[in-house]
Design an enzyme around this catalytic site. Structure first.
Site, mmCIF file in Angstrom:
data_model
loop_
_atom_site.group_PDB
_atom_site.id
_atom_site.type_symbol
_atom_site.label_atom_id
_atom_site.label_comp_id
_atom_site.label_asym_id
_atom_site.label_seq_id
_atom_site.Cartn_x
_atom_site.Cartn_y
_atom_site.Cartn_z
ATOM 1 N N ALA A 140 7.620 -35.192 5.046
ATOM 2 C CA ALA A 140 8.526 -34.653 6.066
ATOM 3 C C ALA A 140 8.144 -35.121 7.462
ATOM 4 C CB ALA A 140 8.536 -33.128 6.004
ATOM 5 N N ARG A 164 -1.077 -53.395 7.986
ATOM 6 C CA ARG A 164 -0.567 -52.711 6.797
ATOM 7 C C ARG A 164 -1.657 -52.624 5.727
ATOM 8 N NH1 ARG A 164 4.935 -52.116 7.195
ATOM 9 N NH2 ARG A 164 5.920 -53.350 8.816
ATOM 10 N N VAL A 221 8.783 -46.028 0.128
ATOM 11 C CA VAL A 221 8.871 -46.396 1.541
ATOM 12 C C VAL A 221 7.479 -46.526 2.161
ATOM 13 C CG1 VAL A 221 9.892 -45.759 3.774
ATOM 14 C CG2 VAL A 221 11.052 -45.128 1.654
ATOM 15 N N ASN A 242 3.837 -47.524 3.312
ATOM 16 C CA ASN A 242 3.264 -48.845 3.567
ATOM 17 C C ASN A 242 1.817 -48.972 3.105
ATOM 18 O OD1 ASN A 242 5.290 -50.486 4.801
ATOM 19 N ND2 ASN A 242 5.220 -49.149 6.590
ATOM 20 N N HIS A 275 7.049 -57.424 2.905
ATOM 21 C CA HIS A 275 7.481 -56.638 4.066
ATOM 22 C C HIS A 275 6.294 -56.590 5.015
ATOM 23 C CE1 HIS A 275 9.447 -53.701 6.548
ATOM 24 N NE2 HIS A 275 8.515 -52.785 6.308
#
Length: 307
Positions: free
Chosen positions: A9, A87, A117, A119, A174
């Protein structure tokens, strides 16, 4: 009622939950380990129902039992990247988080499609796939939808067109080695490679590659969440509605592009249950070499996982 659960959240998770409930095609559960945060944010979002007209419910919880029966579970949980942090440096911490999340999610929603999602997303998607034991089509990660959105923004500004006129194609990791495919990036149906010089194409590609880091540098204490949440919401919508829309996503490869046992950003067709098809583009020698080099970067990260 159909249900979609968002794990985490924080900024991305809460904004995603808001976007999903406003689409009004499923109930949304937002879960976080911190007591009060998901409940408060869900209550805040729910109080916009009469203003925006959505009918489904959004619930905040610290209990994975509330996620039971989810058709799609989106995993955003993990620490945010800080200025100067790569990352790869996120890997050790977020691996522990991912292990706990996947176990709990599948305990209550064994038939769910997982959208990752967290990383570094290629490696975390691979980890989620390995931990879950799910078929590869049911695990997909955020990748080129976001990177392509960044590219489209910069291309549109350069050429003076609407961003919606740009159909971007960004493949690979990514991260720093992502590959902008100029031949397959279309602007009003024309390849970007025919509209700008190779030097300009490289300049635009570098801006897209550094798009996330640029935002981190501005924010100082956080990372991007508006564009990431919009990108994930588009992926979830395509999966939930079974649209068959082609998007660039992080997918488990098994022979496509000559790669196996790896997750990499490639064009895929999304539909019910996740990935319906991986699209194999006819890459030329240089494009393929760049993609393979990007894959090597991801392989190094995957090799560092404790599996």
């Amino acid at each position: 009622m159909p249900k979609i659960s968002v794990i985490g959240a924080g900024n991305v998770g809460a904004t995603l939950a808001q976007r999903l409930i406003e689409k009004d095609f499923a109930d949304v559960v937002m879960l976080d380990v911190v007591e009060g945060i998901p409940q408060g944010k869900a209550l805040d979002i729910s109080q916009s129902a009469s203003v925006l007209g959505f009918r489904h419910t959004i619930t905040g919880s610290n209990d994975y039992a509330q996620t039971a029966g989810s058709e799609i579970v989106v995993i955003t949980a993990g620490i945010a990247r800080k200025p100067g942090m790569t990352r790869e440096e996120l890997l050790a911490i977020n691996q522990k988080i991912m292990t706990d999340v996947v176990s709990n999610c599948l305990k209550y929603s064994p038939e769910a499609t997982l959208v990752v999602v967290s990383n570094p997303v290629d490696t975390m998607t691979y980890l989620a796939w390995k931990l879950s034991g799910l078929p590869r089509k049911r695990v997909v990660g955020l990748s080129g939808v976001l990177d392509g959105g960044r590219l489209a923004t910069f291309v549109a500004r350069e050429l003076g067109v609407n961003p919606s006129a740009v159909s971007p194609c960004v493949m690979g990791e990514h991260g720093g080695s992502m590959v902008v495919m100029s031949r397959f990036t279309l602007v009003n149906g024309k390849p970007l490679s025919e509209l700008v010089s190779p030097e300009k194409a490289d300049e635009l590609a570098k801006r897209a590659v550094n798009g996330g880091a640029e935002i981190v540098a501005f924010l100082k204490t956080g990372s991007a969440f508006y564009a990431p949440s919009a990108s994930v919401a588009a992926m979830v919508e395509a999966i939930f509605l079974g649209s068959g829309k082609v998007m660039n996503c992080a997918a488990v490869l098994d022979g496509e592009y000559g790669l196996r046992n790896i997750v990499l950003g490639v064009p895929v067709k999304l539909g019910k249950g996740g990935i319906k098809e991986i699209i194999t583009l006819p890459l030329d020698g240089q494009e393929n070499a760049r993609l393979q080099a990007s894959a090597e970067m991801v392989k190094v990260q995957i090799a560092s996982l404790s599996l």
